[in-house]
Design a protein around this motif. Structure first.
Motif, short mmCIF file in Angstrom:
data_model
loop_
_atom_site.label_atom_id
_atom_site.label_comp_id
_atom_site.label_asym_id
_atom_site.label_seq_id
_atom_site.Cartn_x
_atom_site.Cartn_y
_atom_site.Cartn_z
N THR A 1 50.48 15.79 -25.48
CA THR A 1 50.11 15.48 -24.11
C THR A 1 49.71 16.77 -23.39
OG1 THR A 1 52.37 15.74 -23.30
CG2 THR A 1 51.73 13.55 -24.12
N THR B 1 41.56 13.85 -27.51
CA THR B 1 42.26 12.91 -26.63
C THR B 1 42.28 13.39 -25.20
OG1 THR B 1 43.66 12.20 -28.49
CG2 THR B 1 44.43 11.69 -26.26
N GLU C 1 40.41 11.67 -21.97
CA GLU C 1 41.21 11.25 -20.82
C GLU C 1 40.73 11.91 -19.53
OE1 GLU C 1 45.19 12.15 -21.93
OE2 GLU C 1 45.50 10.22 -22.95
N GLN C 2 40.04 13.05 -19.65
CA GLN C 2 39.48 13.70 -18.47
C GLN C 2 38.10 13.15 -18.10
OE1 GLN C 2 41.34 15.77 -16.61
NE2 GLN C 2 42.95 15.33 -18.11
N VAL D 1 42.29 5.79 -27.14
CA VAL D 1 41.98 6.46 -25.88
C VAL D 1 41.00 5.64 -25.07
CG1 VAL D 1 41.24 8.65 -24.85
CG2 VAL D 1 42.34 8.64 -27.09
N ARG E 1 42.69 2.91 -23.26
CA ARG E 1 43.41 3.42 -22.09
C ARG E 1 42.43 3.70 -20.94
NH1 ARG E 1 46.51 8.62 -23.47
NH2 ARG E 1 46.96 7.28 -25.25
N LEU E 2 41.26 4.23 -21.27
CA LEU E 2 40.26 4.48 -20.24
C LEU E 2 39.72 3.18 -19.66
CD1 LEU E 2 38.29 7.43 -21.89
CD2 LEU E 2 39.99 7.56 -20.07
N ASN F 1 42.17 2.10 -17.07
CA ASN F 1 42.01 2.88 -15.85
C ASN F 1 40.79 2.43 -15.07
OD1 ASN F 1 44.25 4.36 -16.61
ND2 ASN F 1 43.05 6.03 -17.52
#
Length: 438
Positions: free
Chosen positions: A213, A367, A371-372, A398, A401-402, A405
């Protein structure tokens, strides 16, 4: 006037090019005819059957394939003989040495014992599928005699089978090696089709990895700040280079003025040459990347430690080996990848972090970038993947997860829009009932 009788089935006249059919003295029927052979030549083949119809059907099938331009198989040897030829005369010139070593081990341990005695021309998809199912359910300690060779048997030889079976990934790898060998046999017109392609082994689940992380990455960099290879670990985490690419990096590949690095080679240990600099994994892996400003500063410090007045070169004196490597041993020699793994595990323990593989630093880079909000194509170019589909598949978790979001952001935007227009959400109220239409 007597009417002539029809000729017997065995003596019936056939058209030119249809071949001949006759009954043998042993009672079987034999059919023979000319078909297309490798090299655009003609070859006489013979087929047999218990009845005239069966023999004729086999010959008709071969002639029909010949008329479509498919040559008759020329392979007369066994699968084992062809695999040996393929490894020694074909694959050795097309594969990297370590890959060829793995292929050879796969052929000797699994393919030859399981399918080696079968004739190459008579190998069927059923043979391959039956063998793969058998391998999938067989304990490898029993099949390969691993436990029997131990000083103190503790499994099959001791009467307590551990049921150590091959993983789905290993089965898929064995299947892919067989497909590659048979595909070359098709290209050389040894066989007419690749029967291994007709066998489905299922898609194995990708190997799970646990990337660092953002907090763990910062903790790791802080823990290795005073290590002599800090610049290596920082570049691995910030740019996602492979271990071999890092160890094969030379000073001539770096341009600290423009802040770029050219990835041209990889360092690997081979059986014949030891630690050897080889071309990159794929053509796409040979790339030019932008260096983070932190890495440029670390490289300058690393070069001072290596080349300075009181640096490692001066300390080694005549023992210094000038290989031009950025990351080397204190004597200038190449670093063994196994030694780097051991040092990396020690640093993880010192930092109080969980055990991960060195390659997981590369996964951590991708990753964290995704995520950015970094575009997938940019990550693909940075990592040196041959196809963007590889990047999308490896980091599917990933992307999910995006997506979550993005959905949450859209929900928030719609909620804000409703509040601004003074509209309320009627989802909790009872829906209107439509009038009945008669």
């Amino acid at each position: 006037m007597n009417t002539p009788r029809d000729p017997s089935p065995s003596r019936r006249v056939r058209a030119k090019g249809d071949g001949t059919v006759y009954q043998r003295k042993d009672g079987r029927w034999e059919a023979a005819g000319y078909v297309l052979a490798p090299g655009n030549t003609r070859k006489r083949v013979r087929v047999y059957g218990s009845t005239r119809t069966e023999a004729l059907a086999k010959l008709t099938e071969k002639i029909a394939s010949s008329n479509r331009g498919v040559p008759v198989p020329s392979a007369q040897g066994s699968v084992s003989a062809y695999l040996t030829y393929w490894l020694e005369a074909v694959a050795v010139h097309q594969l990297r040495e370590n890959t060829h070593t793995r292929y050879t081990a796969c052929v000797n341990q699994y393919l030859v014992p399981g399918l080696g005695k079968k004739k190459l021309a008579k190998l069927t998809a059923k043979d391959v599928r039956t063998w793969l199912n058998q391998v999938r359910t067989t304990c490898q300690c029993c099949a390969r005699g691993i436990d029997a060779s131990r000083t103190q048997p503790r499994c099959c030889a001791a009467g307590a089978c551990c049921s150590k079976r091959l993983s789905p990934l290993t089965l898929a790898y064995i299947h892919s090696v067989l497909k590659s060998a048979l595909e070359h046999a098709v290209r050389e017109e040894e066989i007419t089709r690749n029967v291994a392609r007709n066998v489905r082994t299922g898609t194995p689940r990708p190997r799970r990895f646990e990337p660092l992380t953002a907090d763990e990455a910062r903790q790791f960099l802080a823990a290795v700040r005073n290590d002599r290879l800090f610049a290596l670990y920082e570049l691995a985490l910030r740019a996602g280079l492979r271990k071999g690419e890092l160890l094969g990096l030379q000073w001539e590949d770096l341009d600290l003025q423009t802040g770029t690095a050219s990835i041209r080679r990889t360092l690997q240990r081979t059986q014949t040459g030891g630690l050897t600099a080889l071309p990159t994994k794929t053509r796409a892996s040979e790339r030019r990347i932008a260096l983070p400003s932190e890495c440029i500063h670390s490289f300058k410090e690393h070069r001072e430690v290596q080349e300075g007045e009181e640096g490692e070169r001066e300390a080694a004196a005549d023992d210094w080996r000038d290989n031009g490597l950025v990351f080397s041993t204190p004597a200038g020699g190449p670093i063994d990848p196994a030694n780097l793994n051991r040092s990396f595990r020690s640093l993880l323990d010192r930092a109080g972090l969980r055990r991960i593989r060195f390659h997981d630093l590369r996964h951590s880079t991708a990753t964290l970038l995704l995520e950015q909000g970094v575009e997938l194509v940019v990550v693909k170019e940075l990592l040196g993947h041959a196809h963007i589909g590889v990047t999308a598949t490896v980091y599917a978790h990933v992307r999910l997860r995006l997506q979550r979001n993005a959905i949450d952001l859209l929900s928030h935007a719609l909620q804000v829009s409703n509040e601004a227009t003074g509209q309320h959400d009627d989802r909790d109220e009872s829906p209107l009932r439509a009038a009945t239409i008669r």
